[in-house]
Design an enzyme around this catalytic site. Sequence first.
Site, PDB file in Angstrom:
ATOM      1  N   ASP A 327      37.479  30.626  34.889  1.00  0.00           N
ATOM      2  CA  ASP A 327      36.627  29.523  35.326  1.00  0.00           C
ATOM      3  C   ASP A 327      37.378  28.590  36.268  1.00  0.00           C
ATOM      4  O   ASP A 327      38.588  28.384  36.128  1.00  0.00           O
ATOM      5  CB  ASP A 327      36.152  28.730  34.101  1.00  0.00           C
ATOM      6  N   GLU A 381      36.161  32.965  39.432  1.00  0.00           N
ATOM      7  CA  GLU A 381      35.066  32.092  39.864  1.00  0.00           C
ATOM      8  C   GLU A 381      35.584  31.249  41.031  1.00  0.00           C
ATOM      9  O   GLU A 381      36.048  30.131  40.865  1.00  0.00           O
ATOM     10  CB  GLU A 381      34.596  31.189  38.722  1.00  0.00           C
TER      11      GLU A 381
END
Length: 654
Positions: A327, A381
């Site tokens: 993330d 990401e």
Amino acid sequence: MKNRLKLLEIDPLLTPFEGDIRLRDERYRGVKKQLLGGRGTLSDFANGSLYYGFHPSEDGWVYREWAPHAEAVHLFGDFNGWDRESHPCRKLENGNWELRVKGPIPHQSEVKVQITADGTFFDRIPLYARRAVQDPLTFGFNGQIWWPDKPFVWTDGDFVRHRDTPPLIYECHVGMAGEEPKVSSFREFTETVLPRVRRLGYNTVQLMAVMEHPYYASFGYQISNFFAVSSRLGTPEDLKELINTAHGMGIAVFLDLVHSHAAKNTAEGIAAFDGTEYQFFHAGPQGDHPAWNTKLFDYGKPQVLHFLLSNLKYWLTEYHFDGFRFDGVTSMLYHDHGLGESFDSYQKYFSMNTDVEAVTYLQLANDLIREVSPNAVTIAEDMSGMPGMCVPIADGGIGFDYRLSMGVPDFWIKTLKSQRDEDWDLGKMWFELTTRRPQEKNIGYCESHDQAMVGDKTLIFWLADAEMYWHMDLNSHSDVIERAVALHKMIRLVTFSLAGEGYLNFMGNEFGHPEWIDMPREGNGNSYQYARRQWSLADSPFLRYQHLQAFDMAMIDLQNSGNLLGAPSNLQKLSHNRKLLVYRRGDYLFALNFHPVNDCKTKLPPPEKGRVWLPVLHTAETRFGGWMESGDIPPAGPDPLFLPRRSGVVYKLS
């Protein structure tokens, strides 16, 4: 003369930045050598969980902690009547502390550690605690000794997830995976959701919010205890049973990993553990994320690298995860975290704004993961498009397998918000869905949890809005719903087939789950009304959600039966005026009519000699526009193909 980096052959436009890329590679090798000291491997280095925390000894327990600024460290808990003085730790070298306890500390004992620094003392949870539990009265957290008498018995030895298999990812939040308005558990997920995932055809589950996080409404993105499973969802054994069961079904399990930042919490988390703000994080404003109100790791400190790399190895070995979705990679890569940046030139990737220490950490992380679990998959990401993100480290890259096609869901939301169907530009659609860095693989998706969070709408809600409350039953007629159902299928199909070499869907979106996601919080009266999944909508034989789910299953079967995502895509025909898009990917041919009003006819490219185009999937329902069932569509021949408005068909070479 130095060998030419393969990354420069893949993308010659990077040639002016060869020096920067070589420095990136040299720094990675230099830091790795420094960490290892010329001995062993990264896997040997990343054993923090085997040294720190609580471990059985011959006559009791040994507890170790890293608190370099501390003047004294005391362990206390229900095992000693919460006596703060009876169990002092002994100071070792390099900021380490150790306590040897004779006799038993019972399983599930609750503990805390008292740190004395700068003449004062404060309570913390052990850094490597495997579990933290919340007091129902005070709402504070304590660490918990987790060492069951009988270790979990894994039965997944035969499961292998091959890295070259395109991942079909079912993104899940276990807590909101039930239909009841409450926090659902790992056990409930194992019993009810995993069978559904297998039936849908997805080969991977990606779990969010697994690590302990005090604030539930953070969706699991403000981590406090990096080695602890979220106690709201169940026990470590419950999570292991979930993963073991998934492997028995042939389903891989990825962890949504948050190493880009951490919760500011001190009583529950790792922030200011030893009394300093710089133990794990940058000091001053550099250590605070301006948008997320969280703390930012100092990736230049060897002890921080040891903590994070040990964390990766722990989740791979202790819980048998098959990969990670990293993330917030864009936030890690740049000192300004990429906030408001367009990344419209290569210079923006190689400048003083680039956090080279974070880049090195990501390379080390990918290197370690390959050592520990060669078949594990890593996904970045990153919305900036950093060159080499998904290129092997040896070739000048950062080493991820995939990056998320983050621009695609943004494109769809902006399109549905701002344009009528008549104004859709198929040329722009093609560009947005197919443009990516050469020889770097992407995970395509229309919408993840991000697009469904409160304040926005899911795709189906942008298409249908309040009509979903009144006209999703089979006996109801609504032009709005017919349009919504048709475009929902077409958007998913064109994205699935063009936007990547893998695919992701957030749970429930495959059948057009209505409304948004809003976690319980003060602003909504701590309601769970929108923090759940209404599976019964898809299971009802009287509602149209079943048709969307059936279409999704058929679409996923294109990959499972023919390796669609492993094949290159090639545009065969594009008409802006007629809203017609025809293209081929491998042995599949797609013909999509996006026109909101007009039917059309089009000739398909001739098949290869001795073969025919056989229809395998269509988007329209029999009741909408008189479209035929797929079994009734004849093989494509010399006659033009008839396509009703907002419909499409997929052919496969026999």
